[in-house]
Design a protein around this motif. Structure first.
Motif, PDB file in Angstrom:
ATOM      1  N   TYR A  53       0.827  -1.214   0.081  1.00 29.57           N
ATOM      2  CA  TYR A  53      -0.001   0.011  -0.101  1.00 29.57           C
ATOM      3  C   TYR A  53       0.745   1.134  -0.026  1.00 29.57           C
ATOM      4  N   ASN A  54       1.716   1.383   0.839  1.00 27.42           N
ATOM      5  CA  ASN A  54       3.014   2.445   0.955  1.00 27.42           C
ATOM      6  C   ASN A  54       3.375   2.699  -0.362  1.00 27.42           C
ATOM      7  N   LYS A  55       4.030   1.829  -0.970  1.00 29.22           N
ATOM      8  CA  LYS A  55       4.585   1.847  -2.420  1.00 29.22           C
ATOM      9  C   LYS A  55       3.900   2.389  -3.403  1.00 29.22           C
ATOM     10  N   VAL A  56       2.587   1.919  -3.425  1.00 30.08           N
ATOM     11  CA  VAL A  56       1.525   2.457  -4.164  1.00 30.08           C
ATOM     12  C   VAL A  56       1.182   3.883  -4.049  1.00 30.08           C
ATOM     13  N   GLN A  57       1.127   4.245  -2.660  1.00 27.87           N
ATOM     14  CA  GLN A  57       0.647   5.615  -2.451  1.00 27.87           C
ATOM     15  C   GLN A  57       1.805   6.664  -2.689  1.00 27.87           C
ATOM     16  N   ILE A  58       2.889   6.239  -2.225  1.00 30.72           N
ATOM     17  CA  ILE A  58       4.242   6.981  -2.564  1.00 30.72           C
ATOM     18  C   ILE A  58       4.295   7.581  -4.013  1.00 30.72           C
ATOM     19  N   THR A  59       3.866   6.543  -4.769  1.00 36.45           N
ATOM     20  CA  THR A  59       4.320   7.057  -6.151  1.00 36.45           C
ATOM     21  C   THR A  59       3.160   8.065  -6.660  1.00 36.45           C
ATOM     22  N   LYS A  60       2.225   8.117  -5.700  1.00 34.01           N
ATOM     23  CA  LYS A  60       1.161   9.277  -6.125  1.00 34.01           C
ATOM     24  C   LYS A  60       1.407  10.709  -5.381  1.00 34.01           C
ATOM     25  N   LEU A  61       2.651  10.768  -4.492  1.00 34.62           N
ATOM     26  CA  LEU A  61       2.731  11.893  -3.929  1.00 34.62           C
ATOM     27  C   LEU A  61       3.059  13.125  -4.738  1.00 34.62           C
ATOM     28  N   LYS A  62       2.961  14.282  -4.210  1.00 31.10           N
ATOM     29  CA  LYS A  62       3.398  15.491  -5.012  1.00 31.10           C
ATOM     30  C   LYS A  62       4.279  16.359  -4.388  1.00 31.10           C
ATOM     31  N   LEU A  63       5.163  17.174  -4.891  1.00 33.80           N
ATOM     32  CA  LEU A  63       5.888  17.953  -4.083  1.00 33.80           C
ATOM     33  C   LEU A  63       5.116  18.905  -3.569  1.00 33.80           C
ATOM     34  N   GLY A  64       5.251  19.605  -2.357  1.00 36.04           N
ATOM     35  CA  GLY A  64       4.430  20.689  -1.859  1.00 36.04           C
ATOM     36  C   GLY A  64       3.168  20.239  -1.137  1.00 36.04           C
ATOM     37  N   SER A  65       3.007  18.816  -1.151  1.00 35.80           N
ATOM     38  CA  SER A  65       1.747  18.240  -0.365  1.00 35.80           C
ATOM     39  C   SER A  65       2.175  18.529   1.334  1.00 35.80           C
ATOM     40  N   THR A  66       1.144  19.067   1.892  1.00 35.35           N
ATOM     41  CA  THR A  66       1.303  19.170   3.376  1.00 35.35           C
ATOM     42  C   THR A  66       1.540  17.687   4.188  1.00 35.35           C
ATOM     43  N   MET A  82      -3.261   9.979   3.339  1.00 31.62           N
ATOM     44  CA  MET A  82      -2.730   9.256   2.551  1.00 31.62           C
ATOM     45  C   MET A  82      -2.359   7.786   2.814  1.00 31.62           C
ATOM     46  N   LEU A  83      -1.321   8.232   3.800  1.00 36.72           N
ATOM     47  CA  LEU A  83      -0.496   6.819   4.249  1.00 36.72           C
ATOM     48  C   LEU A  83      -0.674   6.597   5.609  1.00 36.72           C
ATOM     49  N   GLY A  84      -1.454   7.380   6.550  1.00 36.34           N
ATOM     50  CA  GLY A  84      -1.394   7.093   7.973  1.00 36.34           C
ATOM     51  C   GLY A  84      -0.319   7.452   8.881  1.00 36.34           C
ATOM     52  N   SER A  85      -0.098   7.356   9.956  1.00 32.10           N
ATOM     53  CA  SER A  85       0.999   7.642  10.749  1.00 32.10           C
ATOM     54  C   SER A  85       2.291   6.798  10.214  1.00 32.10           C
ATOM     55  N   PRO A  86       3.471   7.580  10.520  1.00 28.63           N
ATOM     56  CA  PRO A  86       4.640   6.948  10.017  1.00 28.63           C
ATOM     57  C   PRO A  86       5.230   6.159  10.902  1.00 28.63           C
ATOM     58  N   ASP A  87       6.042   5.017  10.452  1.00 25.60           N
ATOM     59  CA  ASP A  87       6.452   4.045  11.088  1.00 25.60           C
ATOM     60  C   ASP A  87       7.751   4.696  12.015  1.00 25.60           C
ATOM     61  N   ILE A  88       8.588   5.579  11.553  1.00 26.34           N
ATOM     62  CA  ILE A  88       9.655   6.002  12.122  1.00 26.34           C
ATOM     63  C   ILE A  88       9.483   7.497  11.864  1.00 26.34           C
ATOM     64  N   PHE A 105       9.417   8.005   7.948  1.00 25.75           N
ATOM     65  CA  PHE A 105       9.694   6.834   7.235  1.00 25.75           C
ATOM     66  C   PHE A 105       8.541   5.950   7.348  1.00 25.75           C
ATOM     67  N   TYR A 106       8.298   5.546   5.762  1.00 27.96           N
ATOM     68  CA  TYR A 106       7.159   4.563   5.748  1.00 27.96           C
ATOM     69  C   TYR A 106       7.584   3.275   5.215  1.00 27.96           C
ATOM     70  N   ARG A 107       7.200   2.081   5.798  1.00 31.05           N
ATOM     71  CA  ARG A 107       7.646   0.701   5.380  1.00 31.05           C
ATOM     72  C   ARG A 107       7.460   0.488   4.161  1.00 31.05           C
ATOM     73  N   THR A 108       8.330   0.097   3.312  1.00 33.21           N
ATOM     74  CA  THR A 108       8.135  -0.334   1.862  1.00 33.21           C
ATOM     75  C   THR A 108       8.813  -1.243   1.277  1.00 33.21           C
TER      76      THR A 108
END
Length: 124
Positions: A42-55, A62-68, A83-86
């Motif tokens: 899920y994280n891999k797919v969602q990270i490909t959808k990120l846009k610079l400047g996103s808050t 989109m990703l939930g709370s980070p792992d680290i 950090f999001y586990r991928t």
């Protein structure tokens, strides 16, 4: 008799399709509810959808709370790495930085992601 059986089968298939549609529509997957393998994908797919400047809030939605997470102040500007586990590296029951993709935020806006972003964070 055959037409009654056929109609019942079609009715059953239609009811099942409606049930699946309703479940998928009203109960979307949340990252917090996934096991670690599903969360990685899920994280891999969602990270490909990120846009610079996103808050940071948009990324959390989109990703939930980070792992680290790490943070520091640089010349009065808050800088945070989430950090999001991928990728799975070893089966030790822990999530480590080498199993994650780092996302770099400055003033709560996404400015970069990936290993290069983390290395620039460490150098600054």
């Amino acid at each position: 008799m055959n037409s009654k059986v056929f109609k019942l089968i079609l009715l059953g298939i239609g009811a099942y399709a409606l049930f699946v549609f309703m479940v998928m529509s009203f109960y979307p997957d949340k990252p917090e509810d996934m096991d670690w393998q599903d969360r990685e994908e899920y994280n891999k797919v969602q990270i490909t959808k990120l846009k610079l400047g996103s808050t940071k809030q948009e990324v959390w939605a989109m990703l939930g709370s980070p792992d680290i997470t790490e943070a520091k102040m640089e010349s009065g500007t808050p800088i945070q790495v989430m950090f999001y586990r991928t990728q799975h590296v070893r089966a030790d029951g822990l999530t480590t930085q080498d199993e994650c993709t780092p996302l770099l935020f400055e003033n709560d806006q996404l400015i970069a992601w990936g290993e290069g972003a983390y290395q620039s964070y460490l150098k600054s």
